[in-house]
Design an enzyme around this catalytic site. Structure first.
Site, PDB file in Angstrom:
ATOM      1  N   HIS A 106       0.825  -1.220   0.000  1.00 41.73           N
ATOM      2  CA  HIS A 106       0.000   0.000   0.000  1.00 41.73           C
ATOM      3  C   HIS A 106       0.856   1.265   0.000  1.00 41.73           C
ATOM      4  O   HIS A 106       0.566   2.237   0.697  1.00 41.73           O
ATOM      5  CB  HIS A 106      -0.956   0.006   1.193  1.00 41.73           C
ATOM      6  CG  HIS A 106      -2.102  -0.937   1.031  1.00 41.73           C
ATOM      7  ND1 HIS A 106      -3.062  -0.788   0.049  1.00 41.73           N
ATOM      8  CD2 HIS A 106      -2.441  -2.044   1.726  1.00 41.73           C
ATOM      9  CE1 HIS A 106      -3.947  -1.768   0.152  1.00 41.73           C
ATOM     10  NE2 HIS A 106      -3.586  -2.556   1.147  1.00 41.73           N
ATOM     11  N   ASP A 162       0.784  -4.644   5.356  1.00 40.69           N
ATOM     12  CA  ASP A 162      -0.237  -5.592   4.909  1.00 40.69           C
ATOM     13  C   ASP A 162      -0.287  -5.642   3.386  1.00 40.69           C
ATOM     14  O   ASP A 162       0.145  -4.725   2.694  1.00 40.69           O
ATOM     15  CB  ASP A 162      -1.612  -5.215   5.465  1.00 40.69           C
ATOM     16  CG  ASP A 162      -2.072  -3.835   5.009  1.00 40.69           C
ATOM     17  OD1 ASP A 162      -1.231  -2.908   5.001  1.00 40.69           O
ATOM     18  OD2 ASP A 162      -3.261  -3.662   4.677  1.00 40.69           O
ATOM     19  N   GLU A 163      -0.818  -6.735   2.881  1.00 43.92           N
ATOM     20  CA  GLU A 163      -1.142  -6.894   1.459  1.00 43.92           C
ATOM     21  C   GLU A 163      -0.004  -6.440   0.539  1.00 43.92           C
ATOM     22  O   GLU A 163      -0.181  -5.574  -0.319  1.00 43.92           O
ATOM     23  CB  GLU A 163      -2.440  -6.150   1.135  1.00 43.92           C
ATOM     24  CG  GLU A 163      -3.636  -6.713   1.908  1.00 43.92           C
ATOM     25  CD  GLU A 163      -4.938  -5.997   1.624  1.00 43.92           C
ATOM     26  OE1 GLU A 163      -4.902  -4.789   1.285  1.00 43.92           O
ATOM     27  OE2 GLU A 163      -6.004  -6.628   1.745  1.00 43.92           O
ATOM     28  N   VAL A 164       1.150  -7.047   0.736  1.00 42.65           N
ATOM     29  CA  VAL A 164       2.306  -6.707  -0.107  1.00 42.65           C
ATOM     30  C   VAL A 164       2.177  -7.507  -1.404  1.00 42.65           C
ATOM     31  O   VAL A 164       2.878  -8.507  -1.624  1.00 42.65           O
ATOM     32  CB  VAL A 164       3.631  -7.001   0.618  1.00 42.65           C
ATOM     33  CG1 VAL A 164       4.809  -6.432  -0.183  1.00 42.65           C
ATOM     34  CG2 VAL A 164       3.625  -6.399   2.022  1.00 42.65           C
TER      35      VAL A 164
END
Length: 491
Positions: A106, A162-164
């Site tokens: 992100h 998060d959410e790499v």
């Protein structure tokens, strides 16, 4: 093994005792709709009365980055003095403040800029940082330094992570995986350790928090040997109304075994049911908190550091706005009071109605009629009016009214052909709807401008209201134009 609390006679494994978190954080996601300081001054006392005692502040591009980071700073970003004002308000109301800086995934608000685009994991995508470049770490150090300079008293720093997405897809990552025989989890943990080590060495009294989703797939051995557990407190997030209580409890136990001895939970009070959601379905979020309470009741005291009630404003930097903060406050109030009291009951609902000045509060359905006296309640009232009494009737009129679709289609309107008798069938409702639109949008714009910068109001209006309003306005204009030329009948 982590010892769970003693089971109750019904075998649920749940303790009858109320769960008490050291910190109950309200997440302020400021990307896209940063509230004015004057509004926060009204809201923070309300949050305190509802049971919150901390703020998790995610600035993204609304932080006043300077120097080489000036490109990251949005035109509507807070000034340094406004940041200090927010922190002073938080201190006044006894809130622990935890800044959140994305340091891996992100990273769109950073990597979209040409000055930093060469630091992308995959050149096409601006979401994930390349962990192999020394310049990437230096960038993060400068970002962290500027945030910490304005937050000198904080005890925790949240480093996101998060959410790499697409980690391991870049050429340097592929080479590293191939040459060293490692996996994606190793790449992730190595970068997280570098960032966390920098924070703890530069700011010894600051503890590091990170989202946990990229840790979940790693084995106990990998996590333990990485050394991350000595540097980071994971924040387990799950925003679903039917989250797997056993699975989340087991995950806490796994992290405990790996050496993470302080763990956070993260729920959601808004911003988790659709990227373009306008109204908050309270029941969804209430159930999410009920499930998290069950998880917390199964965990021995002392392990859980706190709970963060997230309120996402965008799904990511490039997505549209979802529910605005004033819209989500009734949901936030219900969730905070449920956590505070240990359960949800009619007493909880009555207490929230009293605090918010709301005559009714339906947790199961969207409310078509809503009033309140809490700060920003007029925004919820007007968006509710827009949703139920403008948007839906207008779509039904434009797409479903037999006189509009049958006698004044785009073909007719282009040629200004209209049977005179159809004016009597179409015009009254069209003019009435347009008048209502004008009135509500003027009120809504005024109410929103008291809370948000003009760029936020402009975006919300352009995304949600103007497409329907302009179609109706064009219909009325075409109706008048066709009438002016004599109301030709179709040949």
């Amino acid at each position: 093994m982590m010892k769970r609390q003693q089971e109750t006679p019904d075998g649920t494994g749940l303790s009858p005792e109320r769960v008490s978190f050291n910190l109950t954080l309200v997440h302020l996601d400021l990307k896209g709709a940063p509230p004015k300081v004057s509004y926060l001054a009204e809201v923070l006392p309300l949050l305190s009365s509802l049971g919150a005692n901390g703020l998790l502040i995610e600035y993204e591009d609304t932080f006043p980055y300077s120097g080489e980071l000036l490109p990251l700073r949005a035109a509507h970003a807070y000034s340094p003095q406004e940041i200090r004002d927010i922190l002073q308000l938080a201190q006044l109301h006894h809130f622990e403040v935890i800044p959140l800086i994305q340091t891996f995934g992100h990273m769109e608000f950073v990597l979209k800029h040409k000055e930093f685009s060469h630091l992308r994991e995959v050149p096409m995508y601006p979401n994930s940082l390349n962990p192999h470049k020394e310049e990437s770490l230096r960038l993060l150090q400068v970002m962290i330094g500027q945030v910490m300079e304005l937050h000198p008293a904080v005890q925790w720093l949240h480093i996101g992570s998060d959410e790499v997405y697409y980690l391991g897809k870049g050429e340097e990552s592929k080479m590293k995986i191939s040459e060293c025989g490692i996996c994606i989890e190793d790449l992730f943990l190595s970068h997280m350790k570098k960032v966390a080590s920098y924070v703890t060495s530069s700011y010894p009294r600051v503890r590091v928090i990170a989202w946990d989703d990229m840790l979940r797939g790693a084995s106990i051995q990998t996590l333990t040997e990485s050394g991350v557990a000595q540097l980071v407190e994971p924040m387990i997030w799950d925003y679903t109304p039917n989250l797997d209580v056993d699975g989340r409890t087991d995950l806490i136990e796994k992290y405990w075994q790996c050496g993470f001895h302080k763990i956070w939970l993260a729920s959601a009070f808004k911003g988790a049911t659709g990227p373009s959601q306008l109204l908050t379905l309270i029941g969804h979020h209430l159930e999410n908190h009920r499930c998290w309470q069950q998880v917390a009741q199964r965990v021995p005291q002392g392990i859980l550091q706190g709970l963060a009630l997230t309120g996402w404003q965008r799904y990511d930097h490039f997505s549209v706005l979802c529910e605005l903060l004033p819209v989500g406050i009734p949901s936030l109030a219900i969730c905070l009071q449920t956590i505070k009291e240990g359960s949800y009951s009619e007493h909880t609902a009555a207490s929230v109605r009293s605090i918010l000045g709301m005559a009714t509060l339906d947790v199961e359905n969207y409310m078509s009629e809503v009033t309140g006296s809490y700060p920003g309640s007029e925004v919820l009232e007007l968006i509710t009016q827009f949703f139920f009494f403008l948007k839906t009737p207008t779509r039904e009129f434009l797409d479903g009214d037999k006189f509009v679709t049958g006698w004044f289609s785009h073909f007719h309107r282009k040629r200004k052909r209209l049977h005179p008798i159809m004016v009597q069938q179409i015009e009254p409702q069209a003019v009435s709807l347009l008048s209502k639109w004008t009135s509500v949008l003027e009120e809504l714009q005024t109410a929103m401008l008291r809370i948000f910068p003009s760029v936020t109001v402009e975006e919300w209006m352009e995304e949600n209201a103007l497409p329907h309003y302009m179609q109706l306005q064009e219909l009325v204009e075409d109706l008048n134009s066709a009438t002016d030329v004599g109301g030709n009948t179709v040949q």
